[in-house]
Design a protein around this motif. Structure first.
Motif, short mmCIF file in Angstrom:
data_model
loop_
_atom_site.label_atom_id
_atom_site.label_comp_id
_atom_site.label_asym_id
_atom_site.label_seq_id
_atom_site.Cartn_x
_atom_site.Cartn_y
_atom_site.Cartn_z
N PHE A 1 0.81 -1.22 0.00
CA PHE A 1 0.00 0.00 0.00
C PHE A 1 0.84 1.27 0.00
O PHE A 1 0.42 2.30 0.51
CB PHE A 1 -0.95 0.00 1.21
N SER A 2 2.02 1.19 -0.57
CA SER A 2 2.89 2.36 -0.62
C SER A 2 2.25 3.45 -1.48
O SER A 2 1.85 3.23 -2.61
CB SER A 2 4.25 1.97 -1.22
N GLY A 3 2.12 4.65 -0.89
CA GLY A 3 1.53 5.77 -1.60
C GLY A 3 0.06 5.97 -1.34
O GLY A 3 -0.47 7.06 -1.57
N SER A 4 -0.64 4.93 -0.89
CA SER A 4 -2.08 5.06 -0.64
C SER A 4 -2.44 5.00 0.84
O SER A 4 -3.52 5.43 1.23
CB SER A 4 -2.84 3.96 -1.38
N VAL A 5 -1.54 4.44 1.66
CA VAL A 5 -1.77 4.35 3.10
C VAL A 5 -0.52 4.84 3.82
O VAL A 5 0.60 4.51 3.42
CB VAL A 5 -2.09 2.89 3.52
N ASP A 6 -0.72 5.63 4.84
CA ASP A 6 0.41 6.15 5.62
C ASP A 6 0.29 5.67 7.06
O ASP A 6 -0.78 5.74 7.66
CB ASP A 6 0.41 7.69 5.58
N VAL A 7 1.40 5.17 7.61
CA VAL A 7 1.44 4.77 9.01
C VAL A 7 2.05 5.92 9.81
O VAL A 7 3.20 6.30 9.57
CB VAL A 7 2.28 3.48 9.21
N LEU A 8 1.28 6.47 10.72
CA LEU A 8 1.75 7.62 11.50
C LEU A 8 2.94 7.24 12.36
O LEU A 8 3.02 6.14 12.89
CB LEU A 8 0.62 8.15 12.38
#
Length: 361
Positions: free
Chosen positions: A307-314
């Motif tokens: 999910f690189s680019g569509s989901v960000d882990v804070l």
């Protein structure tokens, strides 16, 4: 009487022989342990050969190999794995299993081998231009920057005015307020490279100040342009959730009976349940939910993989947790397994294992 003694002696001999035989059973005839596990990369997952691998799996295999234990893996979901261990249907729980007070009431744990924490996976929302301007431009920081810029313009203009007020009265002469105003106008026009030419220094000192100001203006304008472009670009994409406090304002996903589920319930958030972390992150990517809460290391693995680019882990983690092997209460292998585990995590092989899965602590 002699016959009775002979019978007793015979029974004693046979019992000794059978006792010795049972103690010396070969390893392949010993009890096979049931190891409950689940897909939880990078701790436990199946590779392309359908073999279980991962940090916890390879830790367990090192411990079992050291003790000569026979075992087989049985795949469960998290809730069923914990239930199987607590009821003695499984001898070991080997996955990303965190130690909690509630779980410790139902099962035993080995010494912890990995420290982690909860994290939030979210997506980005695109803001319209006016929203970005209101959030990024009309702020105290912005107006303070404008004030500092005006002050710099005034200083540059005042320096030119000091040299030009007597020798160039047509451009910078007159009363001080009028002359300073003209100099301020000149410095602003010079900085913005408009170059009307209606004001220009003629003295050596004034031209020197003008030359320095021209190069300084290039640096200032370049910096301002980059800062404004960055602010507008970054501001147009903002995470839906910025921290745990925002979880009450969006739909949140979690895995049932996980540490994340317990945490969300404790803060009054009822999550939507998913069968796997990948399913939860897919829901975040599809904008079906605003956030998914789970172990930081596992979220980072899946987010980077699929999910690189569509989901960000804070980056800001919370609710620290510690992973361990789970076992039924009072299991006879608990102590030797615990000792073997402690011995292994103190060796360079453990550091190499963490580095292999990019999970160095």
């Amino acid at each position: 009487m002699k016959r009775l003694l002979l019978v007793l002696f015979t029974l004693f001999c046979w019992s000794g022989l059978f006792g010795q035989a049972s103690d010396e059973l070969p390893t392949e005839l010993k009890e096979k342990l049931i190891v409950a596990t689940k897909e939880a990369p990078p701790f436990s997952f199946k590779n392309e050969n359908d073999e279980w691998v991962g940090i916890t799996i390879e830790l367990w295999e090192a411990v079992a190999g050291n003790l000569g234990l026979r075992y087989e893996y049985v795949e469960y979901d998290l809730a069923d794995a914990l239930d199987a261990v607590s009821k003695g249907k499984a001898d070991v729980g080997a996955a990303a299993i965190s130690v909690t007070a509630d779980r410790a009431k139902q099962m035993d744990f080995t010494h912890t081998y990995y420290g982690s924490a909860l994290a939030i996976a979210t997506n980005y929302q695109k803001n319209d231009l006016w929203t970005v301007i209101s959030q990024r431009v009309f702020t105290w920081t912005f107006f303070r920057a404008i004030f500092i810029l005006m002050l710099v313009l005034l200083i540059a203009g005042a320096l030119v005015w000091l040299f030009e007020r007597k020798h160039n009265p047509d451009h910078f002469g007159g009363r001080p307020l009028h002359g300073l105003g003209a100099a301020f106008w000149w410095s602003a026009v010079t900085m913005t490279t408009v170059g009307y030419g209606d004001k220009a220094p003629t003295t050596a000192g004034g031209r020197f100040i003008g030359l320095v100001w021209m190069f300084t203006s290039i640096i200032i304008i370049s910096g301002l342009t980059g800062a404004i472009a960055t602010a507008l670009t970054v501001g147009s994409l903002t995470p839906r959730v910025k921290g745990p406090r925002d979880l009450r304002n969006v739909r949140v996903g979690a895995i049932q009976e996980s540490v994340a589920d317990d945490y969300l319930q404790s803060i009054g958030v009822t999550p939507q349940y998913f069968n796997s972390v990948r399913e939860g992150l897919q829901a975040v990517s599809d904008d079906s939910i605003g956030a998914f809460v789970h172990d930081n290391a596992i979220l980072g693995y899946w987010a980077g993989k699929d999910f690189s680019g569509s989901v960000d882990v804070l980056q800001n983690t919370f609710e620290p947790s510690y992973l361990a092997l789970a076992m039924p209460i009072g299991h006879h292998e608990l102590r030797p397994i615990d000792i073997a585990l402690l011995e292994y995590v103190q060796t360079p092989a453990w550091d190499a294992l963490l580095e292999k899965y990019r999970a160095a602590q």
